[in-house]
Design a protein around this motif. Structure first.
Motif, PDB file in Angstrom:
ATOM      1  N   UNK A 111     -29.117  43.173 -62.032  1.00 32.08           N
ATOM      2  CA  UNK A 111     -28.092  43.705 -60.893  1.00 32.08           C
ATOM      3  C   UNK A 111     -27.318  42.104 -60.464  1.00 32.08           C
ATOM      4  N   UNK A 112     -26.138  42.620 -60.301  1.00 35.78           N
ATOM      5  CA  UNK A 112     -25.145  41.511 -59.836  1.00 35.78           C
ATOM      6  C   UNK A 112     -24.617  41.768 -58.443  1.00 35.78           C
ATOM      7  N   UNK A 113     -24.781  40.624 -57.495  1.00 36.84           N
ATOM      8  CA  UNK A 113     -24.678  40.911 -55.952  1.00 36.84           C
ATOM      9  C   UNK A 113     -23.257  41.300 -55.906  1.00 36.84           C
ATOM     10  N   UNK A 114     -23.006  42.171 -54.801  1.00 34.73           N
ATOM     11  CA  UNK A 114     -21.980  42.947 -54.317  1.00 34.73           C
ATOM     12  C   UNK A 114     -21.965  43.820 -53.143  1.00 34.73           C
ATOM     13  N   UNK A 115     -20.931  44.357 -52.814  1.00 32.32           N
ATOM     14  CA  UNK A 115     -21.039  45.466 -51.695  1.00 32.32           C
ATOM     15  C   UNK A 115     -20.932  46.663 -52.250  1.00 32.32           C
ATOM     16  N   UNK A 116     -20.135  47.229 -53.325  1.00 31.15           N
ATOM     17  CA  UNK A 116     -19.857  48.530 -53.411  1.00 31.15           C
ATOM     18  C   UNK A 116     -21.296  49.042 -54.216  1.00 31.15           C
ATOM     19  N   UNK A 117     -22.062  48.259 -54.697  1.00 32.69           N
ATOM     20  CA  UNK A 117     -23.082  48.793 -55.355  1.00 32.69           C
ATOM     21  C   UNK A 117     -24.393  48.662 -54.815  1.00 32.69           C
ATOM     22  N   UNK A 118     -24.391  48.373 -53.320  1.00 33.02           N
ATOM     23  CA  UNK A 118     -25.716  48.112 -52.579  1.00 33.02           C
ATOM     24  C   UNK A 118     -26.440  49.482 -52.560  1.00 33.02           C
ATOM     25  N   UNK A 119     -25.892  50.675 -52.388  1.00 36.23           N
ATOM     26  CA  UNK A 119     -26.617  51.877 -52.106  1.00 36.23           C
ATOM     27  C   UNK A 119     -27.420  51.985 -53.671  1.00 36.23           C
ATOM     28  N   UNK A 157     -30.185  48.519 -53.364  1.00 35.54           N
ATOM     29  CA  UNK A 157     -31.348  48.644 -52.493  1.00 35.54           C
ATOM     30  C   UNK A 157     -32.132  49.832 -52.965  1.00 35.54           C
ATOM     31  N   UNK A 158     -31.809  50.752 -53.455  1.00 35.77           N
ATOM     32  CA  UNK A 158     -32.472  52.193 -53.655  1.00 35.77           C
ATOM     33  C   UNK A 158     -33.568  51.694 -54.813  1.00 35.77           C
ATOM     34  N   UNK A 159     -32.976  51.000 -55.964  1.00 43.54           N
ATOM     35  CA  UNK A 159     -33.722  51.002 -57.118  1.00 43.54           C
ATOM     36  C   UNK A 159     -34.875  49.584 -56.750  1.00 43.54           C
ATOM     37  N   UNK A 160     -34.395  48.764 -55.910  1.00 40.55           N
ATOM     38  CA  UNK A 160     -35.323  47.596 -55.826  1.00 40.55           C
ATOM     39  C   UNK A 160     -36.488  47.858 -54.746  1.00 40.55           C
ATOM     40  N   UNK A 175     -37.119  54.062 -49.823  1.00 36.10           N
ATOM     41  CA  UNK A 175     -36.069  55.244 -49.142  1.00 36.10           C
ATOM     42  C   UNK A 175     -34.639  54.925 -50.131  1.00 36.10           C
ATOM     43  N   UNK A 176     -34.159  55.991 -50.085  1.00 36.18           N
ATOM     44  CA  UNK A 176     -33.025  56.093 -50.943  1.00 36.18           C
ATOM     45  C   UNK A 176     -31.737  56.223 -50.155  1.00 36.18           C
ATOM     46  N   UNK A 177     -30.655  55.757 -50.762  1.00 39.99           N
ATOM     47  CA  UNK A 177     -29.118  55.966 -50.150  1.00 39.99           C
ATOM     48  C   UNK A 177     -28.892  57.368 -50.091  1.00 39.99           C
ATOM     49  N   UNK A 178     -27.988  57.769 -48.877  1.00 34.05           N
ATOM     50  CA  UNK A 178     -27.578  59.165 -48.635  1.00 34.05           C
ATOM     51  C   UNK A 178     -26.567  59.505 -49.804  1.00 34.05           C
TER      52      UNK A 178
END
Length: 631
Positions: free
Chosen positions: A25-33, A36-39, A1-4
């Motif tokens: 990928x480096x951990x963070x909040x703003x790039x979560x969309x 999680x979409x690519x992982x 499933x992908x980000x909205x």
């Protein structure tokens, strides 16, 4: 499933199209969309490196060994700054890395928003391309976003020169929902260059051979070679094509169709336009003045757009760019002509030509059309013609000009500020050629100081249409009331006579057909001791009406065309200019179903009587739709 978040969806879909699959990928909040979409997508192989500086260098080594582009992604603010050293290293080693920096709402920059710095273009000269994606609110934003990502990814390897690119992704919300199960359809732009293998060029040639409807759009081109003219002529004879051009294309092609009249929105037959939609559009040159540009934009996605662009840049003129040919127009057409056993059946050309030939040319009353027509049709061969913007260009292209007249216009920017000066430079450079300028009053008075130049020769002929202001605002329906004449059309009673005479010009003037006809021969005289200036006085309101009356006289009629015309007038009056485009676009999307439903089964007389009421009902319906769906 992908980000909205739509911009991330488009980005991920295009990474797939380009075959880019390794993500550090480096951990963070703003790039979560994105993360999680690519992982969660098996097409991507992901690597977790918390420290951004280390992540950048890790990606550098990965890309070098794999010999393919690698993505790095981090959160906002100083996290992105830590990419600097590895990005610089990648640039100087020519390693293709896609740098994704997640960002916050641009409106909050400098407003003490936490964890926010200016990330736009932050890697400066150490990336091959840097783009800042839009926050997507509508379809136009989606198209823009796709183009920007394509532009960036195309630069990862441009003619064998590789290196990093930067994509900044702002969002205005913190979104961690992933309920989109399918990525959107996206348009990958391919670039074909002289460095590419013969196989790729042959594939494109085969695609053209199979196409039923090819539209060649020739943009502005000041210097056109005889070879290009011959190559396009041969292309027309071989492929099922139609050639669209105007005077500024400077191509002397008998088969060329000047579409400036038949493609104007006040003339167009929408039903016929559907039939004329091409399979492939091939464009080259500079600016396109004709309404064909707008009509193709309105039908994006229904055809392929092949752009011939020597520097390889992405110019998405019709919102549907699919291929860039990084070569000269001469090379492109010569290559495509290198095929035997095919010929143009002229079926597409005949349809387009018959539509164009429906234009009816009346006996014009005294107006700007009358004045310009009788000049452009009588300019001698091997002359120079410079057209000031808008009406001068538009009206001149209604009529044929003699062969080998080199035509200029400052439509790279569409400014009124230097038409006279540019023309005088052209006339000075070609003293042996008779040189003609057609210019409106606002443009002339803006640049009138140029008449003082001491390089002006007797080959100069200037036609000034003095209709007391900007008739363009009457023509394009932005004149609202009498106040518009003060601040929009800039109505005036200024004459050029005194200034012109004081600068040594022979001065002529006209206020009606009789005085115009008497002075026309003098103006066209190429055996004069002085430069000639012809000031023709008309009224801007009447000039605009005469053009629209000309369209109406020729315009093909159909139920939908009649209804659309009525709808436009009603919508502007009822809802104002701001909502006009939104409602018309919704109207087109509905494909007239509301109106057609009401008109079904009625005879012609009832249709005419009930048309306005039906338009009103349809507009009310569409306004309700817009209110519900778009707020």
């Amino acid at each position: 499933m992908y980000t909205e978040i739509k911009s991330y969806q488009i980005l991920i879909a295009l990474l797939k199209k380009y075959g880019i699959r390794h993500c550090v990928l480096s951990a963070g909040s703003r790039n979560v969309p994105f993360v999680h979409s690519v992982e969660a997508d098996e097409d991507f192989k992901c690597y977790s490196v918390v420290d951004e500086r280390s992540a950048g260098y890790f990606a550098l080594g990965l890309a070098q060994e794999l010999n393919e582009p690698v993505v790095i992604s981090c959160t906002a603010s100083t996290a992105s700054c830590n990419y600097w050293p590895p990005v610089a290293e990648a640039y100087y080693q020519g390693v293709p890395i896609v740098i994704l920096t997640s960002d916050r709402d641009p409106q909050m920059l400098g407003q003490r928003e936490d964890q926010m710095i200016n990330q736009v273009g932050m890697f400066d000269r150490h990336v091959k391309k840097s783009v800042n994606l839009p926050i997507i609110n509508n379809r136009n934003d989606e198209i823009y976003c796709q183009r920007l990502i394509n532009e960036a990814l195309l630069e990862l390897n441009h003619n064998g020169i590789t290196g990093p690119v930067h994509i900044n992704i702002p969002t205005n919300s913190y979104n961690i929902t992933f309920n989109v199960n399918k990525l959107p359809e996206v348009r990958k732009i391919d670039r074909v260059s002289l460095f590419d293998k013969e196989k790729i060029w042959k594939e494109k040639q085969e695609r053209l051979i199979k196409a039923k409807k090819i539209l060649v759009v020739c943009g502005q081109k000041s210097n056109t070679s005889s070879k290009l003219t011959a190559d396009i002529h041969e292309f027309f004879e071989k492929y099922n094509s139609t050639i669209i051009l105007d005077h500024m294309s400077n191509l002397n092609l008998e088969e060329g169709i000047n579409s400036i009249i038949c493609m104007e929105s006040d003339y167009i037959d929408y039903d016929r336009m559907k039939q004329l939609m091409p399979d492939i559009v091939i464009s080259f040159g500079g600016q396109v003045f004709s309404g064909i540009k707008g009509q193709l934009k309105n039908n994006y996605g229904k055809f392929e757009h092949w752009l011939i662009q020597e520097d390889g840049s992405a110019i998405d003129l019709f919102k549907g760019l699919t291929n860039i040919f990084e070569c000269s127009a001469e090379y492109f057409f010569e290559y495509m002509n290198n095929v035997e056993g095919i010929s143009n059946n002229e079926e597409y050309y005949t349809k387009f030509k018959s539509y164009s030939d429906m234009v009816i040319y009346p006996e014009y009353e005294y107006s700007s059309i009358y004045a310009i027509k009788n000049v452009v049709e009588n300019i001698p061969e091997n002359s120079i013609l410079h057209l000031s913007i808008n009406d001068s260009i538009r009206i001149s292209n209604y009529f044929n000009i003699n062969k080998n007249i080199k035509t200029y216009a400052n439509i790279g920017t569409y400014g009124i500020d230097g038409c006279l000066s540019s023309f005088l430079g052209q006339a000075c450079a070609s003293k042996e050629k008779q040189s003609y300028l057609i210019i409106g009053d606002l443009a002339f008075f803006y640049d009138m100081n140029a008449l003082r130049l001491n390089m002006i020769n007797n080959n100069v002929h200037i036609l000034l249409i003095n209709n007391h202001g900007g008739s363009e605002f009457y023509y394009n329906h932005t004149w609202i009331n009498e106040l518009s004449d003060k601040h929009t059309t800039a109505r005036h009673d200024t004459k050029a006579e005194g200034w012109v005479k004081s600068n040594g010009f022979e001065y002529l003037s006209a206020y009606d057909k009789k005085s115009y006809d008497e002075n026309l021969k003098k103006f066209l005289n190429n055996k004069t001791d002085k430069p000639i200036f012809f000031e023709v006085f008309t009224e801007m309101k009447d000039d605009a009406k005469n053009i629209l009356k000309f369209y109406k006289l020729s315009r093909p009629t159909s139920l939908k065309t009649t209804v659309m015309s009525g709808a436009k007038k009603y919508i502007k009056k009822s809802f104002g200019q701001e909502k006009f485009k939104k409602i018309i676009n919704a109207f087109k999307e509905q494909n007239g179903t509301v109106i057609c439903r009401q008109l079904k089964g009625l005879d012609d007389g009832i249709i005419k009587r009930s048309c306005i009421d039906c338009v009103k009902d349809a507009c009310v319906f569409l306004e309700e739709q817009l209110t519900c769906s778009r707020g």
